[in-house]
Design an enzyme around this catalytic site. Structure first.
Site, PDB file in Angstrom:
ATOM      1  N   LYS A 190     -38.193  20.858   1.891  1.00 39.64           N
ATOM      2  CA  LYS A 190     -38.541  19.475   1.560  1.00 39.64           C
ATOM      3  C   LYS A 190     -38.069  18.513   2.655  1.00 39.64           C
ATOM      4  O   LYS A 190     -38.793  17.586   3.047  1.00 39.64           O
ATOM      5  CB  LYS A 190     -37.913  19.079   0.220  1.00 39.64           C
ATOM      6  CG  LYS A 190     -38.074  17.603  -0.155  1.00 39.64           C
ATOM      7  CD  LYS A 190     -39.536  17.196  -0.274  1.00 39.64           C
ATOM      8  CE  LYS A 190     -39.696  15.705  -0.540  1.00 39.64           C
ATOM      9  NZ  LYS A 190     -39.180  15.288  -1.859  1.00 39.64           N
ATOM     10  N   THR A 196     -34.154  15.685  -4.313  1.00 39.41           N
ATOM     11  CA  THR A 196     -34.082  15.940  -2.878  1.00 39.41           C
ATOM     12  C   THR A 196     -32.658  15.675  -2.420  1.00 39.41           C
ATOM     13  O   THR A 196     -32.235  14.523  -2.316  1.00 39.41           O
ATOM     14  CB  THR A 196     -35.065  15.053  -2.106  1.00 39.41           C
ATOM     15  OG1 THR A 196     -36.394  15.336  -2.539  1.00 39.41           O
ATOM     16  CG2 THR A 196     -34.973  15.323  -0.604  1.00 39.41           C
ATOM     17  N   LEU A 222     -32.882  13.547  -9.932  1.00 43.78           N
ATOM     18  CA  LEU A 222     -31.879  12.510  -9.704  1.00 43.78           C
ATOM     19  C   LEU A 222     -31.926  12.014  -8.261  1.00 43.78           C
ATOM     20  O   LEU A 222     -32.422  12.708  -7.375  1.00 43.78           O
ATOM     21  CB  LEU A 222     -30.493  13.073 -10.034  1.00 43.78           C
ATOM     22  CG  LEU A 222     -30.347  13.545 -11.496  1.00 43.78           C
ATOM     23  CD1 LEU A 222     -29.150  14.478 -11.654  1.00 43.78           C
ATOM     24  CD2 LEU A 222     -30.233  12.354 -12.427  1.00 43.78           C
ATOM     25  N   PRO A 223     -31.396  10.807  -8.007  1.00 35.71           N
ATOM     26  CA  PRO A 223     -31.579  10.176  -6.693  1.00 35.71           C
ATOM     27  C   PRO A 223     -30.784  10.791  -5.538  1.00 35.71           C
ATOM     28  O   PRO A 223     -31.325  10.994  -4.452  1.00 35.71           O
ATOM     29  CB  PRO A 223     -31.135   8.725  -6.932  1.00 35.71           C
ATOM     30  CG  PRO A 223     -31.103   8.536  -8.403  1.00 35.71           C
ATOM     31  CD  PRO A 223     -30.800   9.879  -8.977  1.00 35.71           C
ATOM     32  N   LYS A 244     -32.853   7.783   2.832  1.00 35.30           N
ATOM     33  CA  LYS A 244     -31.969   8.838   2.343  1.00 35.30           C
ATOM     34  C   LYS A 244     -32.432  10.210   2.828  1.00 35.30           C
ATOM     35  O   LYS A 244     -31.639  11.015   3.335  1.00 35.30           O
ATOM     36  CB  LYS A 244     -31.932   8.828   0.812  1.00 35.30           C
ATOM     37  CG  LYS A 244     -31.030   9.900   0.215  1.00 35.30           C
ATOM     38  CD  LYS A 244     -31.459  10.284  -1.196  1.00 35.30           C
ATOM     39  CE  LYS A 244     -32.660  11.203  -1.170  1.00 35.30           C
ATOM     40  NZ  LYS A 244     -32.962  11.811  -2.491  1.00 35.30           N
TER      41      LYS A 244
END
Length: 354
Positions: free
Chosen positions: A226, A147, A114-115, A301
């Site tokens: 990450k 992420t 998911l974003p 983001k």
């Protein structure tokens, strides 16, 4: 501890995601009984998730079932149509859930892609807020490949583990859309290291969608790794764009310059694989008007999340604010493009100074 109390402690209040009705002909209701064959769940069919789910579907046993869920009806419909073609080769059955809870009820392994942190929190809240999930023969495994920030990931892990609904693992990936399609992603995951059995199980699942899977530590370690990687990528991308712009303005051939750097100490992924100059790497987004690839908004983001993680941990990032200013300016002018479009933005800046 009760389910509702654990959730209230673990999640700050967010509005639940609005799950739209998917294609009714492909949707079915689920019972709470355990299936004989394994059932896998996948939530989030974006550019990365769609390709990952396809690789998962192709590699799990033909007798297994894959349950999918996404708010984008077009993506869901396309996935089903492609599966109908693949079904002729005896791949697994694919069905669509009406909401995330239905996916969780049936899936032994559930993967989310998911974003944003809020999307992940909303999905897990909707899966856990209605009481205990059905007990399965094997412990339910939640793998979030999104992420997000480490704090949010640990909150979700705490909610899952406190309510004893399964095991939660944060497992973001590196490799981009190209790697997702090719099944060559590299995963970095955070999971309790109390037993090697859990780590081995997680790794075996991730290897269905990638080529490498590193166990980085306990909950939150995967997303921390990450964000560290993507902070470096953000800086390298700007530096690569600047070097290419500088070299070309000095009269250098861009392909020769890139080849030289890629065999020297400046070698990096943005120069070698995702070169920002059109025509230098034919498969790079720059060679197709910066379409596809890793969107500038996603890089913005990730940079924001990396800066937040650095502030939380007390780690200084000397180049962070400068990089954030660049990416904000680039996104304002080139929204929707691959993040290597920084090069085009620099070209425009050079032209404006003449």
């Amino acid at each position: 501890m009760s389910m509702s109390h654990a959730l209230s402690l673990s999640f700050r209040r967010v509005s639940p995601l609005s799950f739209s009705q998917s294609a009714s002909t492909a949707t079915r209701a689920f019972s709470t009984s355990l299936r004989r064959n394994d059932t896998w769940g996948f939530i989030g069919l974006g550019q990365m998730g769609y390709a990952m789910a396809k690789n998962l579907r192709a590699k799990i046993p033909a007798s297994d079932t894959l349950i999918i869920r996404d708010v984008n009806e077009n993506a869901t419909k396309r996935f089903l149509e492609e599966n109908q073609e693949a079904a002729r080769n005896s791949t697994c059955k694919v069905i669509v859930a009406q909401n995330a809870r239905e996916v969780a009820e049936q899936s032994t392994v559930l993967i989310t892609s998911l974003p944003e942190p809020e999307h992940v929190k909303n999905v897990f809240y909707s899966m856990l807020r209605h009481g205990d999930l059905p007990v399965l023969e094997q412990e339910r495994l939640f793998i979030d490949t999104s992420t997000i920030d480490p704090a949010s990931s640990r909150q979700i892990a705490n909610a899952v583990h406190t309510t004893r609904q399964g095991r939660f693992v944060d497992a973001p990936m590196s490799g981009g859309v190209v790697g997702a399609r090719a099944g060559t992603l590299s995963f970095m995951f955070g999971a309790s290291s109390q037993t090697g059995q859990l780590v081995d199980r997680v790794r075996s699942v991730l290897m269905l969608m990638g080529k490498k899977a590193w166990h980085m530590g306990n909950s939150g370690a995967g997303v921390s790794a990450k964000l560290a990687n993507n902070y470096l990528l953000a800086i390298n991308n700007i530096a690569t764009a600047e070097v290419m712009n500088l070299g070309i303005r000095c009269g250098l051939d861009p392909k020769v310059l890139a080849d030289m750097v890629n065999t020297s100490t400046g070698r990096c992924w943005p120069m070698e694989i995702n070169n920002p100059v059109p025509g230098v790497v034919e498969t790079a987004p720059a060679s197709r008007d910066y379409a596809g690839g890793f969107g500038i908004s996603l890089m913005n983001k990730d940079l924001r999340l990396a800066i937040s993680a650095a502030e939380e941990s007390g780690a200084p990032l000397a180049l962070a604010e400068m990089a954030r200013g660049v990416y904000k300016a680039v996104e304002a002018e080139h929204r929707g493009k691959d993040f290597s479009v920084v090069y085009k933005w620099l070209q425009d800046q050079s032209a404006a100074q003449q």
